[in-house]
Design a protein around this motif. Structure first.
Motif, PDB file in Angstrom:
ATOM      1  N   GLY A   1     -18.582  -9.819  81.411  1.00  0.00           N
ATOM      2  CA  GLY A   1     -17.310  -9.604  80.726  1.00  0.00           C
ATOM      3  C   GLY A   1     -16.417 -10.822  80.785  1.00  0.00           C
ATOM      4  O   GLY A   1     -15.752 -11.181  79.801  1.00  0.00           O
ATOM      5  N   ARG A   2     -16.377 -11.462  81.942  1.00  0.00           N
ATOM      6  CA  ARG A   2     -15.557 -12.668  82.096  1.00  0.00           C
ATOM      7  C   ARG A   2     -16.090 -13.798  81.223  1.00  0.00           C
ATOM      8  O   ARG A   2     -15.333 -14.518  80.573  1.00  0.00           O
ATOM      9  N   MET A   3     -17.422 -13.943  81.194  1.00  0.00           N
ATOM     10  CA  MET A   3     -18.020 -14.985  80.366  1.00  0.00           C
ATOM     11  C   MET A   3     -17.770 -14.700  78.881  1.00  0.00           C
ATOM     12  O   MET A   3     -17.490 -15.616  78.114  1.00  0.00           O
ATOM     13  N   SER A   4     -17.838 -13.437  78.482  1.00  0.00           N
ATOM     14  CA  SER A   4     -17.563 -13.070  77.089  1.00  0.00           C
ATOM     15  C   SER A   4     -16.153 -13.482  76.688  1.00  0.00           C
ATOM     16  O   SER A   4     -15.939 -14.049  75.617  1.00  0.00           O
ATOM     17  N   GLU A   5     -15.195 -13.188  77.541  1.00  0.00           N
ATOM     18  CA  GLU A   5     -13.802 -13.532  77.246  1.00  0.00           C
ATOM     19  C   GLU A   5     -13.601 -15.047  77.211  1.00  0.00           C
ATOM     20  O   GLU A   5     -12.885 -15.569  76.360  1.00  0.00           O
ATOM     21  N   ASP A   6     -14.252 -15.762  78.133  1.00  0.00           N
ATOM     22  CA  ASP A   6     -14.140 -17.225  78.137  1.00  0.00           C
ATOM     23  C   ASP A   6     -14.744 -17.829  76.870  1.00  0.00           C
ATOM     24  O   ASP A   6     -14.169 -18.738  76.270  1.00  0.00           O
ATOM     25  N   ILE A   7     -15.891 -17.319  76.455  1.00  0.00           N
ATOM     26  CA  ILE A   7     -16.533 -17.822  75.238  1.00  0.00           C
ATOM     27  C   ILE A   7     -15.660 -17.518  74.028  1.00  0.00           C
ATOM     28  O   ILE A   7     -15.479 -18.363  73.152  1.00  0.00           O
ATOM     29  N   ARG A   8     -15.072 -16.328  73.973  1.00  0.00           N
ATOM     30  CA  ARG A   8     -14.188 -15.973  72.867  1.00  0.00           C
ATOM     31  C   ARG A   8     -13.002 -16.939  72.784  1.00  0.00           C
ATOM     32  O   ARG A   8     -12.655 -17.432  71.723  1.00  0.00           O
ATOM     33  N   ARG A   9     -12.431 -17.248  73.927  1.00  0.00           N
ATOM     34  CA  ARG A   9     -11.292 -18.161  73.970  1.00  0.00           C
ATOM     35  C   ARG A   9     -11.685 -19.571  73.516  1.00  0.00           C
ATOM     36  O   ARG A   9     -10.980 -20.200  72.718  1.00  0.00           O
ATOM     37  N   ILE A  10     -12.821 -20.063  73.983  1.00  0.00           N
ATOM     38  CA  ILE A  10     -13.265 -21.416  73.643  1.00  0.00           C
ATOM     39  C   ILE A  10     -13.633 -21.512  72.160  1.00  0.00           C
ATOM     40  O   ILE A  10     -13.246 -22.463  71.481  1.00  0.00           O
ATOM     41  N   VAL A  11     -14.380 -20.532  71.645  1.00  0.00           N
ATOM     42  CA  VAL A  11     -14.776 -20.554  70.231  1.00  0.00           C
ATOM     43  C   VAL A  11     -13.536 -20.481  69.342  1.00  0.00           C
ATOM     44  O   VAL A  11     -13.436 -21.191  68.338  1.00  0.00           O
ATOM     45  N   SER A  12     -12.549 -19.669  69.723  1.00  0.00           N
ATOM     46  CA  SER A  12     -11.315 -19.569  68.934  1.00  0.00           C
ATOM     47  C   SER A  12     -10.603 -20.912  68.862  1.00  0.00           C
ATOM     48  O   SER A  12     -10.119 -21.317  67.806  1.00  0.00           O
ATOM     49  N   ALA A  13     -10.537 -21.610  69.994  1.00  0.00           N
ATOM     50  CA  ALA A  13      -9.854 -22.901  70.025  1.00  0.00           C
ATOM     51  C   ALA A  13     -10.626 -23.963  69.242  1.00  0.00           C
ATOM     52  O   ALA A  13     -10.028 -24.722  68.460  1.00  0.00           O
ATOM     53  N   LYS A  14     -11.920 -24.021  69.424  1.00  0.00           N
ATOM     54  CA  LYS A  14     -12.730 -25.054  68.768  1.00  0.00           C
ATOM     55  C   LYS A  14     -12.904 -24.797  67.278  1.00  0.00           C
ATOM     56  O   LYS A  14     -13.133 -25.717  66.507  1.00  0.00           O
ATOM     57  N   MET A  15     -12.799 -23.540  66.873  1.00  0.00           N
ATOM     58  CA  MET A  15     -12.952 -23.180  65.464  1.00  0.00           C
ATOM     59  C   MET A  15     -11.893 -23.889  64.613  1.00  0.00           C
ATOM     60  O   MET A  15     -12.145 -24.279  63.491  1.00  0.00           O
ATOM     61  N   ARG A  16     -10.703 -24.065  65.168  1.00  0.00           N
ATOM     62  CA  ARG A  16      -9.623 -24.718  64.431  1.00  0.00           C
ATOM     63  C   ARG A  16      -9.831 -26.229  64.304  1.00  0.00           C
ATOM     64  O   ARG A  16      -9.250 -26.861  63.445  1.00  0.00           O
ATOM     65  N   GLU A  17     -10.678 -26.789  65.174  1.00  0.00           N
ATOM     66  CA  GLU A  17     -10.950 -28.227  65.137  1.00  0.00           C
ATOM     67  C   GLU A  17     -12.098 -28.601  64.200  1.00  0.00           C
ATOM     68  O   GLU A  17     -12.236 -29.764  63.842  1.00  0.00           O
ATOM     69  N   LEU A  18     -12.917 -27.630  63.830  1.00  0.00           N
ATOM     70  CA  LEU A  18     -14.073 -27.910  62.974  1.00  0.00           C
ATOM     71  C   LEU A  18     -13.619 -28.274  61.568  1.00  0.00           C
ATOM     72  O   LEU A  18     -12.655 -27.702  61.048  1.00  0.00           O
ATOM     73  N   LYS A  19     -14.320 -29.198  60.954  1.00  0.00           N
ATOM     74  CA  LYS A  19     -13.944 -29.683  59.630  1.00  0.00           C
ATOM     75  C   LYS A  19     -14.811 -29.118  58.517  1.00  0.00           C
ATOM     76  O   LYS A  19     -14.815 -29.626  57.413  1.00  0.00           O
ATOM     77  N   ASP A  20     -15.548 -28.071  58.790  1.00  0.00           N
ATOM     78  CA  ASP A  20     -16.413 -27.459  57.793  1.00  0.00           C
ATOM     79  C   ASP A  20     -15.555 -26.762  56.736  1.00  0.00           C
ATOM     80  O   ASP A  20     -14.701 -25.945  57.074  1.00  0.00           O
ATOM     81  N   PRO A  21     -15.763 -27.064  55.452  1.00  0.00           N
ATOM     82  CA  PRO A  21     -14.944 -26.426  54.408  1.00  0.00           C
ATOM     83  C   PRO A  21     -15.158 -24.920  54.295  1.00  0.00           C
ATOM     84  O   PRO A  21     -14.298 -24.212  53.790  1.00  0.00           O
ATOM     85  N   ARG A  22     -16.281 -24.428  54.795  1.00  0.00           N
ATOM     86  CA  ARG A  22     -16.526 -22.983  54.742  1.00  0.00           C
ATOM     87  C   ARG A  22     -15.598 -22.220  55.676  1.00  0.00           C
ATOM     88  O   ARG A  22     -15.384 -21.023  55.518  1.00  0.00           O
ATOM     89  N   LEU A  23     -15.022 -22.917  56.653  1.00  0.00           N
ATOM     90  CA  LEU A  23     -14.107 -22.274  57.582  1.00  0.00           C
ATOM     91  C   LEU A  23     -12.678 -22.247  57.049  1.00  0.00           C
ATOM     92  O   LEU A  23     -11.852 -21.491  57.547  1.00  0.00           O
TER      93      LEU A  23
END
Length: 126
Positions: free
Chosen positions: A7-29
């Motif tokens: 559960g802790r790892m799930s929450e950490d991964i969710r937090r990291i993916v959310s933050a990094k998603m905004r940095e990605l330059k893919d136009p599909r995002l």
């Protein structure tokens, strides 16, 4: 892997993916502004993680974002490993989810009901 650690790892991964998603330059995002990571489910042995993605713009936009995130999964896995200091990062599987769209629709219905109740209350007072 125990339930607490998973559960802790799930929450950490969710937090990291959310933050990094905004940095990605893919136009599909689409800049990631209207995308949300709903939840992450890490398997019991920690080798797989399902990441549920939703978009306020609709289910089709979420499907498109899943394609972009799948192509960036190597980068995301590396970032997760670096932040969490994992020997082996779980394989990421992105899944489109329409719960944010449903939430907006329910909110609009509740707002309409509230407005109708105010109107009926005002009419009954007159």
């Amino acid at each position: 892997m125990s339930g607490v650690k998973s559960g802790r790892m799930s929450e950490d991964i969710r937090r990291i993916v959310s933050a990094k998603m905004r940095e990605l330059k893919d136009p599909r995002l689409g800049g990631g502004s209207m995308l949300t990571v709903i939840r992450c489910d890490v398997s019991g042995d920690g080798s797989y993680c399902k990441v549920y993605i939703s978009s306020l713009e609709g289910f089709e936009k979420a499907k498109e974002a899943v394609k972009g995130l799948t192509s960036a999964s190597g980068y995301l896995k590396r970032e997760i490993s670096n932040v969490l200091k994992l020997k082996k990062c779980p394989d990421l599987k992105f899944v489109a989810d329409n719960s944010a769209e449903n939430s907006v629709r329910i909110f609009e219905k509740l707002k309409n009901i509230s407005a109708e109740q105010k109107e009926t209350n005002e009419q009954s007072e007159d």
